[in-house]
Design an enzyme around this catalytic site. Structure first.
Site, PDB file in Angstrom:
ATOM      1  N   MET A  94      -7.062  -9.723  11.674  1.00 23.06           N
ATOM      2  CA  MET A  94      -6.992  -8.748  12.768  1.00 23.06           C
ATOM      3  C   MET A  94      -8.248  -8.878  13.623  1.00 23.06           C
ATOM      4  SD  MET A  94      -4.111  -7.275  12.590  1.00 23.06           S
ATOM      5  CE  MET A  94      -4.429  -6.245  14.020  1.00 23.06           C
ATOM      6  N   SER A 138       4.159 -10.164  20.275  1.00 26.70           N
ATOM      7  CA  SER A 138       4.317  -8.886  19.573  1.00 26.70           C
ATOM      8  C   SER A 138       5.226  -7.954  20.366  1.00 26.70           C
ATOM      9  CB  SER A 138       2.952  -8.227  19.374  1.00 26.70           C
ATOM     10  OG  SER A 138       3.147  -6.891  18.969  1.00 26.70           O
ATOM     11  N   HIS A 166       4.794  -7.523  10.442  1.00 20.16           N
ATOM     12  CA  HIS A 166       3.421  -7.088  10.131  1.00 20.16           C
ATOM     13  C   HIS A 166       3.478  -5.623   9.710  1.00 20.16           C
ATOM     14  CE1 HIS A 166      -0.909  -6.334  11.883  1.00 20.16           C
ATOM     15  NE2 HIS A 166      -0.857  -6.211  10.565  1.00 20.16           N
ATOM     16  N   HIS A 218       6.752 -11.229  16.535  1.00 21.58           N
ATOM     17  CA  HIS A 218       5.871 -10.423  15.692  1.00 21.58           C
ATOM     18  C   HIS A 218       6.309  -8.962  15.770  1.00 21.58           C
ATOM     19  CE1 HIS A 218       1.965  -9.689  13.693  1.00 21.58           C
ATOM     20  NE2 HIS A 218       1.874  -8.606  14.453  1.00 21.58           N
ATOM     21  N   ASP A 262      -4.465 -11.728  15.371  1.00 18.26           N
ATOM     22  CA  ASP A 262      -3.702 -10.663  16.027  1.00 18.26           C
ATOM     23  C   ASP A 262      -4.642  -9.648  16.675  1.00 18.26           C
ATOM     24  OD1 ASP A 262      -1.804  -8.753  16.695  1.00 18.26           O
ATOM     25  OD2 ASP A 262      -1.287  -8.246  14.628  1.00 18.26           O
ATOM     26  N   ASP A 280       5.512  -5.211  14.601  1.00 17.40           N
ATOM     27  CA  ASP A 280       4.470  -4.324  14.088  1.00 17.40           C
ATOM     28  C   ASP A 280       5.066  -3.020  13.591  1.00 17.40           C
ATOM     29  OD1 ASP A 280       1.908  -5.684  14.637  1.00 17.40           O
ATOM     30  OD2 ASP A 280       2.599  -5.628  16.713  1.00 17.40           O
ATOM     31  N   MET A 314       1.930  -2.363   8.738  1.00 19.43           N
ATOM     32  CA  MET A 314       0.711  -1.540   8.727  1.00 19.43           C
ATOM     33  C   MET A 314       1.107  -0.209   8.104  1.00 19.43           C
ATOM     34  SD  MET A 314      -0.686  -2.686  12.447  1.00 19.43           S
ATOM     35  CE  MET A 314       0.923  -3.351  12.859  1.00 19.43           C
ATOM     36  N   MET A 369       4.409   0.494  11.786  1.00 23.98           N
ATOM     37  CA  MET A 369       3.284   1.420  11.513  1.00 23.98           C
ATOM     38  C   MET A 369       3.834   2.734  10.988  1.00 23.98           C
ATOM     39  SD  MET A 369       1.183   0.890  15.027  1.00 23.98           S
ATOM     40  CE  MET A 369       0.923  -0.753  15.738  1.00 23.98           C
TER      41      MET A 369
HETATM   42  C1  DX5 Z   1      -2.049  -4.027  16.622  1.00 24.44           C
HETATM   43  C2  DX5 Z   1      -0.894  -4.940  16.384  1.00 24.44           C
HETATM   44  C3  DX5 Z   1      -0.827  -6.074  17.309  1.00 24.44           C
HETATM   45  C4  DX5 Z   1      -0.657  -5.706  18.766  1.00 24.44           C
HETATM   46  C5  DX5 Z   1      -1.329  -6.785  19.577  1.00 24.44           C
HETATM   47  O1  DX5 Z   1      -2.138  -3.136  15.574  1.00 24.44           O
HETATM   48  O2  DX5 Z   1      -0.962  -5.469  15.071  1.00 24.44           O
HETATM   49  O3  DX5 Z   1       0.189  -6.996  16.912  1.00 24.44           O
HETATM   50  O4  DX5 Z   1       0.665  -5.580  19.163  1.00 24.44           O
HETATM   51  O5  DX5 Z   1      -1.321  -6.411  20.903  1.00 24.44           O
HETATM   52  P1  DX5 Z   1      -2.232  -7.134  22.006  1.00 24.44           P
HETATM   53  O6  DX5 Z   1      -1.887  -8.570  22.005  1.00 24.44           O
HETATM   54  O7  DX5 Z   1      -1.859  -6.419  23.272  1.00 24.44           O
HETATM   55  O8  DX5 Z   1      -3.669  -6.897  21.603  1.00 24.44           O
HETATM   56 ZN    ZN Z   2       0.441  -7.076  14.543  1.00 23.87          ZN
END
Ligand code: DX5
Ligand code: ZN
Length: 208
Positions: free
Chosen positions: A134, A7, A63, A30, A168, A32, A65, A34
């Site tokens: 998740m 990620s 991903h 990956h 994840d 993320d 969010m 947001m």
């Molecule tokens: C959280 C993200 C994850 C995050 C995971 O909302 O969706 O992808 O980056 O990070 P680690 O592996 O540090 O828990």
């Molecule tokens: Zn993620």
């Protein structure tokens, strides 16, 4: 085969070229995204994806969010997404969102938050390329793995023997192994990979 998707959230954003080189032997990247509404954090969006797309040949595992994923599918396809995963808890109609992603020839995934029962994914399972469980509350990297994810993975694996089942949040060599034993075949890891001295070794330890 277990696929590893580091990620980018845990990378050093001031040196993305170098960070991409550090994870070049991963199976995917990956990303993320947001919006500060669906989750209480804001990360990065289309301009960042667009700038890094030519710098790596890694599969873009996006991903989302965000509250209205359907409105942004075309944008993320244009930014180079290979798979787009949105949240079942978002405001968009899941079937329409899956269809929109597939209309561009891209893979579609649904993610569920820790509070969502895995049964909720069943109506969409046959149309999906991936389910993302998740194992932390979405929004931040570096959180502790939630054990409740294991039971969800077992349930989804028995419902969909051939599905890409991705996990994840809080993944390291120990939690990753337990997720794989439960039926996961893809692992997202942020801090465990980017925080390592040797990300290649961290990726290999997850693959093993
Ligand atoms: C959280 C993200 C994850 C995050 C995971 O909302 O969706 O992808 O980056 O990070 P680690 O592996 O540090 O828990
Ligand atoms: Zn993620």
């Amino acid at each position: 085969m277990i696929r590893i998707s580091p990620s980018l959230l845990a990378a050093d954003f001031s040196r993305l070229d170098r960070e991409l080189d550090r994870v070049s032997d991963a199976d995917a990247l990956h990303l993320d995204v947001m919006d500060g509404i669906f989750v209480p954090n804001i990360s990065f969006g289309p301009p960042v994806l667009q700038s890094i797309r030519p710098k790596t040949s890694l599969f873009f595992d996006v991903h989302l969010m965000i509250t209205h994923p359907l409105d942004y599918i075309e944008t993320f396809v244009k930014c180079g997404a290979d798979c787009i995963t949105f949240h079942l808890e978002s405001d968009s109609d899941p079937l329409k969102t899956i269809e929109k992603i597939h209309s561009f020839g891209k893979q579609a995934g649904i993610s569920i938050r820790p509070a969502t029962a895995p049964e909720a994914v069943l109506p969409f399972l046959s149309k999906l390329d991936m389910v993302l469980v998740m194992s932390v509350e979405p929004g931040f990297g570096g959180q502790k793995f939630m054990e409740s994810a294991l039971e969800k993975i077992r349930f989804l694996r028995s419902a969909a023997p051939d599905m890409t089942l991705n996990v994840d949040g809080g993944i390291n060599a120990d939690t990753g192994r337990r997720c794989v034993e439960a039926g996961a075949n893809m692992l997202v890891a942020g801090s465990y990979v980017f925080g390592a001295q040797d990300p290649s070794a961290a990726i290999a330890s997850l693959r093993d």
